[in-house]
Motif scaffolding. Structure first.
Motif, PDB file in Angstrom:
ATOM      1  N   TYR A 136      21.650  83.540  -6.649  1.00 11.04           N
ATOM      2  CA  TYR A 136      21.024  82.803  -5.555  1.00 11.04           C
ATOM      3  C   TYR A 136      19.575  83.234  -5.390  1.00 11.04           C
ATOM      4  N   ASP A 137      18.738  82.257  -5.046  1.00 12.68           N
ATOM      5  CA  ASP A 137      17.327  82.492  -4.804  1.00 12.68           C
ATOM      6  C   ASP A 137      16.967  81.757  -3.520  1.00 12.68           C
ATOM      7  N   TYR A 138      15.709  81.522  -3.285  1.00  8.79           N
ATOM      8  CA  TYR A 138      15.290  80.797  -2.085  1.00  8.79           C
ATOM      9  C   TYR A 138      15.775  79.352  -2.115  1.00  8.79           C
ATOM     10  N   VAL A 139      15.655  78.704  -3.266  1.00 14.60           N
ATOM     11  CA  VAL A 139      16.099  77.313  -3.425  1.00 14.60           C
ATOM     12  C   VAL A 139      17.107  77.284  -4.563  1.00 14.60           C
ATOM     13  N   ASN A 140      18.301  76.777  -4.257  1.00 12.32           N
ATOM     14  CA  ASN A 140      19.406  76.751  -5.210  1.00 12.32           C
ATOM     15  C   ASN A 140      19.907  75.321  -5.327  1.00 12.32           C
ATOM     16  N   ASP A 141      19.404  74.604  -6.313  1.00 13.96           N
ATOM     17  CA  ASP A 141      19.722  73.186  -6.463  1.00 13.96           C
ATOM     18  C   ASP A 141      20.884  72.996  -7.430  1.00 13.96           C
ATOM     19  N   PHE A 142      22.083  73.337  -6.980  1.00 15.65           N
ATOM     20  CA  PHE A 142      23.263  73.219  -7.822  1.00 15.65           C
ATOM     21  C   PHE A 142      23.683  71.760  -8.004  1.00 15.65           C
ATOM     22  N   GLU A 143      23.227  70.894  -7.122  1.00 17.08           N
ATOM     23  CA  GLU A 143      23.575  69.468  -7.221  1.00 17.08           C
ATOM     24  C   GLU A 143      22.556  68.698  -8.064  1.00 17.08           C
ATOM     25  N   LYS A 144      21.447  69.327  -8.392  1.00 21.09           N
ATOM     26  CA  LYS A 144      20.394  68.724  -9.215  1.00 21.09           C
ATOM     27  C   LYS A 144      19.802  67.486  -8.556  1.00 21.09           C
ATOM     28  N   ILE A 145      19.418  67.611  -7.289  1.00 24.10           N
ATOM     29  CA  ILE A 145      18.819  66.481  -6.563  1.00 24.10           C
ATOM     30  C   ILE A 145      17.323  66.684  -6.332  1.00 24.10           C
ATOM     31  N   LEU A 146      16.791  67.838  -6.733  1.00 23.41           N
ATOM     32  CA  LEU A 146      15.372  68.128  -6.573  1.00 23.41           C
ATOM     33  C   LEU A 146      14.725  68.198  -7.954  1.00 23.41           C
ATOM     34  N   ASN A 147      13.451  67.783  -8.019  1.00 26.60           N
ATOM     35  CA  ASN A 147      12.758  67.919  -9.296  1.00 26.60           C
ATOM     36  C   ASN A 147      12.140  69.321  -9.374  1.00 26.60           C
ATOM     37  N   PRO A 148      11.741  69.764 -10.572  1.00 27.98           N
ATOM     38  CA  PRO A 148      11.216  71.123 -10.729  1.00 27.98           C
ATOM     39  C   PRO A 148      10.005  71.425  -9.836  1.00 27.98           C
ATOM     40  N   GLN A 194       9.367  70.166  -6.860  1.00 26.57           N
ATOM     41  CA  GLN A 194       9.857  70.339  -5.493  1.00 26.57           C
ATOM     42  C   GLN A 194      10.481  71.720  -5.321  1.00 26.57           C
ATOM     43  N   ILE A 195      11.244  72.149  -6.303  1.00 27.73           N
ATOM     44  CA  ILE A 195      11.875  73.471  -6.248  1.00 27.73           C
ATOM     45  C   ILE A 195      10.806  74.561  -6.214  1.00 27.73           C
ATOM     46  N   THR A 196       9.811  74.449  -7.074  1.00 30.10           N
ATOM     47  CA  THR A 196       8.735  75.443  -7.134  1.00 30.10           C
ATOM     48  C   THR A 196       7.954  75.489  -5.826  1.00 30.10           C
ATOM     49  N   ASN A 197       7.556  74.328  -5.315  1.00 29.22           N
ATOM     50  CA  ASN A 197       6.777  74.280  -4.073  1.00 29.22           C
ATOM     51  C   ASN A 197       7.555  74.856  -2.896  1.00 29.22           C
ATOM     52  N   LEU A 198       8.821  74.445  -2.784  1.00 23.77           N
ATOM     53  CA  LEU A 198       9.649  74.928  -1.680  1.00 23.77           C
ATOM     54  C   LEU A 198       9.893  76.429  -1.803  1.00 23.77           C
ATOM     55  N   THR A 199      10.138  76.906  -3.011  1.00 27.80           N
ATOM     56  CA  THR A 199      10.351  78.336  -3.235  1.00 27.80           C
ATOM     57  C   THR A 199       9.113  79.131  -2.852  1.00 27.80           C
ATOM     58  N   ASN A 200       7.955  78.674  -3.284  1.00 27.35           N
ATOM     59  CA  ASN A 200       6.709  79.376  -2.958  1.00 27.35           C
ATOM     60  C   ASN A 200       6.461  79.396  -1.453  1.00 27.35           C
ATOM     61  N   THR A 201       6.726  78.289  -0.788  1.00 29.25           N
ATOM     62  CA  THR A 201       6.565  78.214   0.670  1.00 29.25           C
ATOM     63  C   THR A 201       7.490  79.206   1.366  1.00 29.25           C
ATOM     64  N   LEU A 202       8.750  79.250   0.937  1.00 26.21           N
ATOM     65  CA  LEU A 202       9.732  80.134   1.565  1.00 26.21           C
ATOM     66  C   LEU A 202       9.429  81.611   1.296  1.00 26.21           C
ATOM     67  N   LYS A 203       8.968  81.927   0.090  1.00 27.44           N
ATOM     68  CA  LYS A 203       8.603  83.314  -0.223  1.00 27.44           C
ATOM     69  C   LYS A 203       7.431  83.780   0.641  1.00 27.44           C
ATOM     70  N   ALA A 204       6.406  82.937   0.718  1.00 28.84           N
ATOM     71  CA  ALA A 204       5.222  83.295   1.515  1.00 28.84           C
ATOM     72  C   ALA A 204       5.586  83.466   2.980  1.00 28.84           C
ATOM     73  N   PHE A 205       6.448  82.590   3.490  1.00 32.49           N
ATOM     74  CA  PHE A 205       6.877  82.679   4.887  1.00 32.49           C
ATOM     75  C   PHE A 205       7.641  83.979   5.134  1.00 32.49           C
ATOM     76  N   GLU A 206       8.523  84.343   4.203  1.00 31.29           N
ATOM     77  CA  GLU A 206       9.284  85.589   4.376  1.00 31.29           C
ATOM     78  C   GLU A 206       8.358  86.803   4.357  1.00 31.29           C
ATOM     79  N   LYS A 207       7.374  86.794   3.468  1.00 30.27           N
ATOM     80  CA  LYS A 207       6.438  87.927   3.409  1.00 30.27           C
ATOM     81  C   LYS A 207       5.668  88.083   4.713  1.00 30.27           C
ATOM     82  N   GLN A 208       5.277  86.960   5.295  1.00 35.68           N
ATOM     83  CA  GLN A 208       4.453  87.021   6.501  1.00 35.68           C
ATOM     84  C   GLN A 208       5.263  87.261   7.767  1.00 35.68           C
TER      85      GLN A 208
END
Length: 170
Positions: free
Chosen positions: A39-51, A53-67
């Motif tokens: 498991y990571d920040y974004v886990n697209d097991f259903e394959k409904i997100l494009n790469p 979207q996954i990258t952008n959302l992951t980066n947003t969530l990582k930055a938010f957690e750090k701050q």
């Protein structure tokens, strides 16, 4: 001859019952196996997100957690087996993730396009910042309209942005 055959059947039948093996179901182990993937920040097991979207959302969530030190985890799934309800599945997934401090989310968002369900789990300590009513309002106002258009990435991005805005306050 018939008597001998009948006696052999009677003798062998109970023996086959005694020595037959039955499969015992271990629902706890089965449930853990349902969640036994990385498991990571974004886990697209259903394959409904494009790469992207996954990258952008992951980066947003990582930055938010750090701050702000709030970890938001997103999981998409097409099935909730062996569970019978989406809230039960989400709650058990949250409990499973909470066992590992690196995975333990402050907020868990579980989405299923196939089942047309979304569930948000959060820890009690943030209820003063993000109530159940706030969460429901965010989901119905931001996520669901985009989901109906088929853009799950944008719906999740908008909902996550609103959740992060609520958590930044106070």
């Amino acid at each position: 001859m018939k008597k001998i055959f009948f006696l052999v059947i009677i003798i062998l039948f109970p023996a086959s019952i005694l020595f037959s093996q039955t499969k015992k179901e271990n629902t706890v182990t089965d449930a853990q196996n349902v969640f036994s993937r990385p498991y990571d920040y974004v886990n697209d097991f259903e394959k409904i997100l494009n790469p992207d979207q996954i990258t952008n959302l992951t980066n947003t969530l990582k930055a938010f957690e750090k701050q702000f030190l709030y970890k938001i985890t997103v999981v998409t799934t097409s099935t909730i087996q062996p569970y019978t309800s989406f809230p039960d599945y989400s709650l058990e997934l949250d409990k499973y993730l909470a066992k590992d401090p690196k995975l333990d989310p402050t907020i868990l968002i579980v989405v299923s396009k196939e089942l047309r369900q979304i569930q948000v789990q959060s820890i009690d300590l943030i209820r003063y910042k993000l109530s159940d009513n706030d969460t429901q309002n965010i989901i119905t106002t931001y996520a669901v309209p985009e989901f109906k258009k088929g853009d799950y990435g944008k719906g999740l991005e908008l909902a996550v942005d609103q959740i992060m805005n609520k958590l930044k306050t106070y």
